[in-house]
Scaffold this active site. Structure first.
Site, PDB file in Angstrom:
ATOM      1  N   LYS A  14      14.814  42.867  24.978  1.00 18.50           N
ATOM      2  CA  LYS A  14      14.426  44.260  24.756  1.00 18.50           C
ATOM      3  C   LYS A  14      12.975  44.376  24.275  1.00 18.50           C
ATOM      4  O   LYS A  14      12.221  45.200  24.783  1.00 18.50           O
ATOM      5  CB  LYS A  14      15.402  44.824  23.713  1.00 18.50           C
ATOM      6  CG  LYS A  14      15.241  46.247  23.337  1.00 18.50           C
ATOM      7  CD  LYS A  14      16.463  46.669  22.509  1.00 18.50           C
ATOM      8  CE  LYS A  14      16.680  45.828  21.264  1.00 18.50           C
ATOM      9  NZ  LYS A  14      15.834  46.194  20.118  1.00 18.50           N
ATOM     10  N   ARG A  89      20.516  53.565  16.854  1.00 20.59           N
ATOM     11  CA  ARG A  89      21.505  52.491  16.921  1.00 20.59           C
ATOM     12  C   ARG A  89      22.882  52.967  16.479  1.00 20.59           C
ATOM     13  O   ARG A  89      23.837  52.195  16.560  1.00 20.59           O
ATOM     14  CB  ARG A  89      21.082  51.375  15.986  1.00 20.59           C
ATOM     15  CG  ARG A  89      20.325  50.233  16.658  1.00 20.59           C
ATOM     16  CD  ARG A  89      20.065  49.244  15.589  1.00 20.59           C
ATOM     17  NE  ARG A  89      19.799  47.896  15.854  1.00 20.59           N
ATOM     18  CZ  ARG A  89      18.618  47.353  16.096  1.00 20.59           C
ATOM     19  NH1 ARG A  89      17.580  48.088  16.306  1.00 20.59           N
ATOM     20  NH2 ARG A  89      18.499  46.061  16.163  1.00 20.59           N
ATOM     21  N   ARG A 128      14.780  31.392  19.697  1.00 15.57           N
ATOM     22  CA  ARG A 128      13.759  32.212  19.031  1.00 15.57           C
ATOM     23  C   ARG A 128      13.675  31.839  17.555  1.00 15.57           C
ATOM     24  O   ARG A 128      12.595  31.845  16.969  1.00 15.57           O
ATOM     25  CB  ARG A 128      14.108  33.698  19.175  1.00 15.57           C
ATOM     26  CG  ARG A 128      13.117  34.610  18.478  1.00 15.57           C
ATOM     27  CD  ARG A 128      13.337  36.064  18.835  1.00 15.57           C
ATOM     28  NE  ARG A 128      14.320  36.699  17.986  1.00 15.57           N
ATOM     29  CZ  ARG A 128      14.771  37.938  18.160  1.00 15.57           C
ATOM     30  NH1 ARG A 128      14.345  38.660  19.184  1.00 15.57           N
ATOM     31  NH2 ARG A 128      15.645  38.462  17.347  1.00 15.57           N
ATOM     32  N   ARG A 134      12.715  33.685  12.147  1.00 17.38           N
ATOM     33  CA  ARG A 134      13.229  34.939  11.577  1.00 17.38           C
ATOM     34  C   ARG A 134      14.479  34.668  10.751  1.00 17.38           C
ATOM     35  O   ARG A 134      15.366  33.942  11.180  1.00 17.38           O
ATOM     36  CB  ARG A 134      13.576  35.919  12.714  1.00 17.38           C
ATOM     37  CG  ARG A 134      12.479  36.913  12.976  1.00 17.38           C
ATOM     38  CD  ARG A 134      12.799  37.764  14.168  1.00 17.38           C
ATOM     39  NE  ARG A 134      13.969  38.634  13.975  1.00 17.38           N
ATOM     40  CZ  ARG A 134      14.215  39.687  14.738  1.00 17.38           C
ATOM     41  NH1 ARG A 134      13.404  40.014  15.723  1.00 17.38           N
ATOM     42  NH2 ARG A 134      15.276  40.420  14.520  1.00 17.38           N
ATOM     43  N   ARG A 145      25.309  40.629  14.012  1.00 16.04           N
ATOM     44  CA  ARG A 145      24.468  41.683  14.607  1.00 16.04           C
ATOM     45  C   ARG A 145      25.064  42.144  15.941  1.00 16.04           C
ATOM     46  O   ARG A 145      25.032  43.329  16.278  1.00 16.04           O
ATOM     47  CB  ARG A 145      23.036  41.170  14.789  1.00 16.04           C
ATOM     48  CG  ARG A 145      22.284  41.123  13.455  1.00 16.04           C
ATOM     49  CD  ARG A 145      21.086  40.188  13.470  1.00 16.04           C
ATOM     50  NE  ARG A 145      20.071  40.564  14.422  1.00 16.04           N
ATOM     51  CZ  ARG A 145      19.238  39.686  15.006  1.00 16.04           C
ATOM     52  NH1 ARG A 145      19.337  38.390  14.741  1.00 16.04           N
ATOM     53  NH2 ARG A 145      18.338  40.102  15.840  1.00 16.04           N
TER      54      ARG A 145
HETATM   55  P1  AMP Z   1      15.488  44.473  15.802  1.00 12.62           P
HETATM   56  O1  AMP Z   1      14.144  43.862  15.747  1.00 12.62           O
HETATM   57  O2  AMP Z   1      15.531  45.728  16.629  1.00 12.62           O
HETATM   58  O3  AMP Z   1      16.572  43.500  16.184  1.00 12.62           O
HETATM   59  O4  AMP Z   1      15.820  44.950  14.293  1.00 12.62           O
HETATM   60  C1  AMP Z   1      15.860  44.021  13.245  1.00 12.62           C
HETATM   61  C2  AMP Z   1      16.656  44.590  12.063  1.00 12.62           C
HETATM   62  O5  AMP Z   1      16.027  45.788  11.587  1.00 12.62           O
HETATM   63  C3  AMP Z   1      18.088  44.998  12.383  1.00 12.62           C
HETATM   64  O6  AMP Z   1      19.001  43.913  12.324  1.00 12.62           O
HETATM   65  C4  AMP Z   1      18.354  46.018  11.262  1.00 12.62           C
HETATM   66  O7  AMP Z   1      18.566  45.368  10.021  1.00 12.62           O
HETATM   67  C5  AMP Z   1      17.008  46.732  11.181  1.00 12.62           C
HETATM   68  N1  AMP Z   1      16.948  47.892  12.101  1.00 12.62           N
HETATM   69  C6  AMP Z   1      16.098  48.046  13.168  1.00 12.62           C
HETATM   70  N2  AMP Z   1      16.307  49.228  13.763  1.00 12.62           N
HETATM   71  C7  AMP Z   1      17.304  49.840  13.091  1.00 12.62           C
HETATM   72  C8  AMP Z   1      17.973  51.079  13.234  1.00 12.62           C
HETATM   73  N3  AMP Z   1      17.686  51.939  14.218  1.00 12.62           N
HETATM   74  N4  AMP Z   1      18.957  51.382  12.325  1.00 12.62           N
HETATM   75  C9  AMP Z   1      19.262  50.543  11.330  1.00 12.62           C
HETATM   76  N5  AMP Z   1      18.678  49.342  11.140  1.00 12.62           N
HETATM   77  C10 AMP Z   1      17.715  48.986  12.015  1.00 12.62           C
END
Ligand code: AMP
Length: 193
Positions: A14, A89, A128, A134, A145
């Site tokens: 993504k 989300r 990754r 990370r 997740r």
């Molecule tokens: P991502 O990089 O999109 O995988 O996001 C990393 C982390 O950020 C996620 O596992 C959540 O802890 C937090 N996060 C990102 N976007 C959201 C969202 N729209 N709602 C809630 N938590 C989010």
């Protein structure tokens, strides 16, 4: 003016596609995950508040996430279009976004879903994790997740499907092919009556 959402499980590619699509469509890429990670890195008050959620692979509460996103969407560069990566989300965030866009007198053009199977996702994220280190890329946290994605985010996708905004793209195809399919999908959605 293009307003697009990109939705997909962690590890679906993504982020890579968000980057490419925003470049090709000349719209800013807005990633709530990236925004949260930069708050963490800066040690801002919001960063301290969200750390435990990110580390555990949990979703940050909707009110904090929406407040941050709302502000970002008001910035000048986002007024004429954007590509949102990782928001909404949850169904509640989806309602929030509808409210924000309604108030601005705008609406979404398309929602692109990037799909991938769980085993492929775990394989990619473990790679990754070696490369980027990370804290939320360990196998247990990855599986958690993914579970949250199924529970909280798939209902969002289903709802956009009912609005005829949705296009699904196979995220396990070659990187260039995914970009081409996404661009074609966006055009196809815009051409829908
Ligand atoms: P991502 O990089 O999109 O995988 O996001 C990393 C982390 O950020 C996620 O596992 C959540 O802890 C937090 N996060 C990102 N976007 C959201 C969202 N729209 N709602 C809630 N938590 C989010």
């Amino acid at each position: 003016m293009t307003r697009i959402l990109l939705i997909g499980p962690p590890g679906s590619g993504k982020g890579t596609q968000a980057h490419r699509l925003s470049g090709q469509l000349h719209i800013p890429e807005i990633s709530t995950g990236d925004m949260f990670r930069s708050h963490l890195a800066n040690g801002s008050p919001l960063g301290r508040e969200i750390k435990e959620f990110l580390d555990a692979g949990n979703l940050v509460p909707d009110n904090l996430t929406t407040a941050m996103l709302r502000e970002r969407l008001q910035e000048r560069d986002a007024r004429n279009g954007f590509l949102l990566d990782g928001y909404p989300r949850t169904v509640s965030q989806m309602d929030d976004l509808d409210g924000i866009l309604d108030a601005a007198g705008t609406s979404l053009d398309a929602v692109v879903e990037i799909t991938a199977h769980d085993d492929e996702i775990v394989r990619r994220l473990l790679l990754r994790s070696d490369a980027e280190g990370r804290s939320d890329d360990t196998e247990d946290v990855i599986r958690h997740r993914l579970e949250l994605y199924r529970q909280e985010t798939e209902p969002v996708i289903e709802r956009y499907g009912r609005r005829a905004l949705l296009v699904s793209v196979d995220g396990t195809a070659d990187i260039d092919a995914v970009t081409v399919s996404a661009l074609q999908g966006i055009e196809a959605v815009r051409a829908r009556p």
